[in-house]
Design a protein around this motif. Structure first.
Motif, PDB file in Angstrom:
ATOM      1  N   PRO A 128       0.815  -1.219   0.000  1.00 14.13           N
ATOM      2  CA  PRO A 128       0.000   0.000   0.000  1.00 14.13           C
ATOM      3  C   PRO A 128       0.849   1.269   0.000  1.00 14.13           C
ATOM      4  O   PRO A 128       0.408   2.314  -0.464  1.00 14.13           O
ATOM      5  CB  PRO A 128      -0.828  -0.097   1.276  1.00 14.13           C
ATOM      6  CG  PRO A 128      -0.605  -1.446   1.829  1.00 14.13           C
ATOM      7  CD  PRO A 128       0.543  -2.070   1.137  1.00 14.13           C
ATOM      8  N   GLY A 129       2.081   1.181   0.486  1.00  7.72           N
ATOM      9  CA  GLY A 129       2.981   2.331   0.492  1.00  7.72           C
ATOM     10  C   GLY A 129       3.318   2.830  -0.901  1.00  7.72           C
ATOM     11  O   GLY A 129       3.801   3.948  -1.061  1.00  7.72           O
ATOM     12  N   GLU A 130       3.057   2.021  -1.928  1.00  5.95           N
ATOM     13  CA  GLU A 130       3.308   2.448  -3.302  1.00  5.95           C
ATOM     14  C   GLU A 130       2.242   3.420  -3.801  1.00  5.95           C
ATOM     15  O   GLU A 130       2.390   4.013  -4.872  1.00  5.95           O
ATOM     16  CB  GLU A 130       3.384   1.226  -4.225  1.00  5.95           C
ATOM     17  CG  GLU A 130       4.557   0.313  -3.926  1.00  5.95           C
ATOM     18  CD  GLU A 130       4.550  -0.945  -4.773  1.00  5.95           C
ATOM     19  OE1 GLU A 130       4.084  -0.890  -5.932  1.00  5.95           O
ATOM     20  OE2 GLU A 130       5.011  -1.977  -4.267  1.00  5.95           O
ATOM     21  N   GLY A 131       1.136   3.559  -3.040  1.00  5.74           N
ATOM     22  CA  GLY A 131       0.099   4.521  -3.392  1.00  5.74           C
ATOM     23  C   GLY A 131      -0.760   4.122  -4.576  1.00  5.74           C
ATOM     24  O   GLY A 131      -1.384   4.977  -5.203  1.00  5.74           O
ATOM     25  N   MET A 132      -0.827   2.842  -4.913  1.00  5.24           N
ATOM     26  CA  MET A 132      -1.589   2.384  -6.074  1.00  5.24           C
ATOM     27  C   MET A 132      -2.996   1.941  -5.660  1.00  5.24           C
ATOM     28  O   MET A 132      -3.226   1.539  -4.525  1.00  5.24           O
ATOM     29  CB  MET A 132      -0.885   1.195  -6.730  1.00  5.24           C
ATOM     30  CG  MET A 132       0.571   1.443  -7.091  1.00  5.24           C
ATOM     31  SD  MET A 132       0.795   2.746  -8.282  1.00  5.24           S
ATOM     32  CE  MET A 132       0.333   1.935  -9.768  1.00  5.24           C
ATOM     33  N   THR A 133      -3.925   2.016  -6.608  1.00  9.11           N
ATOM     34  CA  THR A 133      -5.237   1.395  -6.453  1.00  9.11           C
ATOM     35  C   THR A 133      -5.330   0.294  -7.496  1.00  9.11           C
ATOM     36  O   THR A 133      -4.605   0.293  -8.499  1.00  9.11           O
ATOM     37  CB  THR A 133      -6.385   2.411  -6.629  1.00  9.11           C
ATOM     38  OG1 THR A 133      -6.288   3.011  -7.910  1.00  9.11           O
ATOM     39  CG2 THR A 133      -6.359   3.461  -5.535  1.00  9.11           C
ATOM     40  N   ARG A 149      -3.481   1.571 -10.805  1.00 11.75           N
ATOM     41  CA  ARG A 149      -3.593   2.991 -11.121  1.00 11.75           C
ATOM     42  C   ARG A 149      -2.876   3.773 -10.023  1.00 11.75           C
ATOM     43  O   ARG A 149      -2.926   3.405  -8.863  1.00 11.75           O
ATOM     44  CB  ARG A 149      -5.055   3.411 -11.206  1.00 11.75           C
ATOM     45  CG  ARG A 149      -5.783   2.728 -12.357  1.00 11.75           C
ATOM     46  CD  ARG A 149      -7.184   3.282 -12.505  1.00 11.75           C
ATOM     47  NE  ARG A 149      -7.920   2.615 -13.537  1.00 11.75           N
ATOM     48  CZ  ARG A 149      -7.897   2.941 -14.824  1.00 11.75           C
ATOM     49  NH1 ARG A 149      -7.149   3.927 -15.238  1.00 11.75           N
ATOM     50  NH2 ARG A 149      -8.624   2.282 -15.697  1.00 11.75           N
ATOM     51  N   GLY A 150      -2.219   4.847 -10.441  1.00 12.82           N
ATOM     52  CA  GLY A 150      -1.471   5.656  -9.483  1.00 12.82           C
ATOM     53  C   GLY A 150      -1.403   7.100  -9.903  1.00 12.82           C
ATOM     54  O   GLY A 150      -2.084   7.530 -10.841  1.00 12.82           O
ATOM     55  N   TYR A 151      -0.553   7.855  -9.209  1.00 10.23           N
ATOM     56  CA  TYR A 151      -0.474   9.294  -9.385  1.00 10.23           C
ATOM     57  C   TYR A 151       0.962   9.682  -9.728  1.00 10.23           C
ATOM     58  O   TYR A 151       1.908   9.248  -9.083  1.00 10.23           O
ATOM     59  CB  TYR A 151      -0.931   9.992  -8.109  1.00 10.23           C
ATOM     60  CG  TYR A 151      -2.296   9.507  -7.686  1.00 10.23           C
ATOM     61  CD1 TYR A 151      -3.440  10.078  -8.228  1.00 10.23           C
ATOM     62  CD2 TYR A 151      -2.441   8.453  -6.790  1.00 10.23           C
ATOM     63  CE1 TYR A 151      -4.700   9.626  -7.867  1.00 10.23           C
ATOM     64  CE2 TYR A 151      -3.700   7.991  -6.425  1.00 10.23           C
ATOM     65  CZ  TYR A 151      -4.822   8.580  -6.969  1.00 10.23           C
ATOM     66  OH  TYR A 151      -6.067   8.129  -6.629  1.00 10.23           O
TER      67      TYR A 151
END
Length: 187
Positions: A128-133, A149-151
């Motif tokens: 989850p630390g990778e910030g992905m959905t 998906r990410g930012y």
């Protein structure tokens, strides 16, 4: 040598099969076939039974820090990666934030090693630390695939991820191997 006349058309004994003869042969074949199906060599690993379903992802403690919030299992997929007759579960989880798009973690959940016990997280596939959905978790041909998906930057609105990558995991050489598709728009 002279043969004595017998019941058959040629005068030889046992030249005509009767119904009793075929019933005895059929019964003997059934016994041999049944015994062969029940006997397994000591080193055999294949199981003739139906595969065991994957473990329940809700019964697992995930390595996710949600503070006072709970953990939500957003998606799940089952497949028997290692062909041992016991399916594994790939679980997509996130903190129960109530609003927004909290990052997801993707975990491989397995049955306990021996005996009874709770299922366990065997491997973290996406931290989850990778910030992905994760969108669209799917199982096909023994592999699990997902769209991540990410930012691209911290100022990108959390509602609207601007990065996309398709990934899959398959069992190869005794471990899960990650395959990453080329980024959209790349050559």
């Amino acid at each position: 040598m002279q043969l004595r006349p017998g019941p058959g058309p040629t005068g030889l004994p046992h030249t005509r099969a009767r119904a009793r003869h075929w019933l005895i042969v059929a019964a003997a074949l059934a016994v041999v076939t049944g015994a062969a199906a029940l006997v397994r060599p000591p080193g055999a690993t294949a199981t003739p039974d139906a595969p065991v379903a994957g473990p329940d992802p809700a019964a697992v403690s995930y390595p996710v820090d949600c503070g006072p919030l709970g953990v939500v299992v957003a998606d799940r997929a089952e497949t028997d990666f290692d062909a041992d007759g016991r399916a594994e579960t790939v679980a997509v989880v996130h903190c129960d934030a109530g609003s927004g798009t909290p990052p997801h973690g993707v975990y491989l959940v397995t049955h306990p090693a021996e005996g009874e016990g709770a299922p366990r997280v065997a491997e973290t596939l996406v931290d989850p630390g990778e910030g992905m959905t994760v969108d669209g978790l799917d199982v096909r041909d023994g592999a699990v695939s997902a769209r991540l998906r990410g930012y691209s930057a911290p100022d990108v609105p959390r509602c609207c991820p601007d990065l996309r990558r398709d990934v899959s995991w398959a069992w190869r050489d005794g471990r899960l191997e990650l395959s990453v598709a080329p980024a959209p728009g790349s050559i």
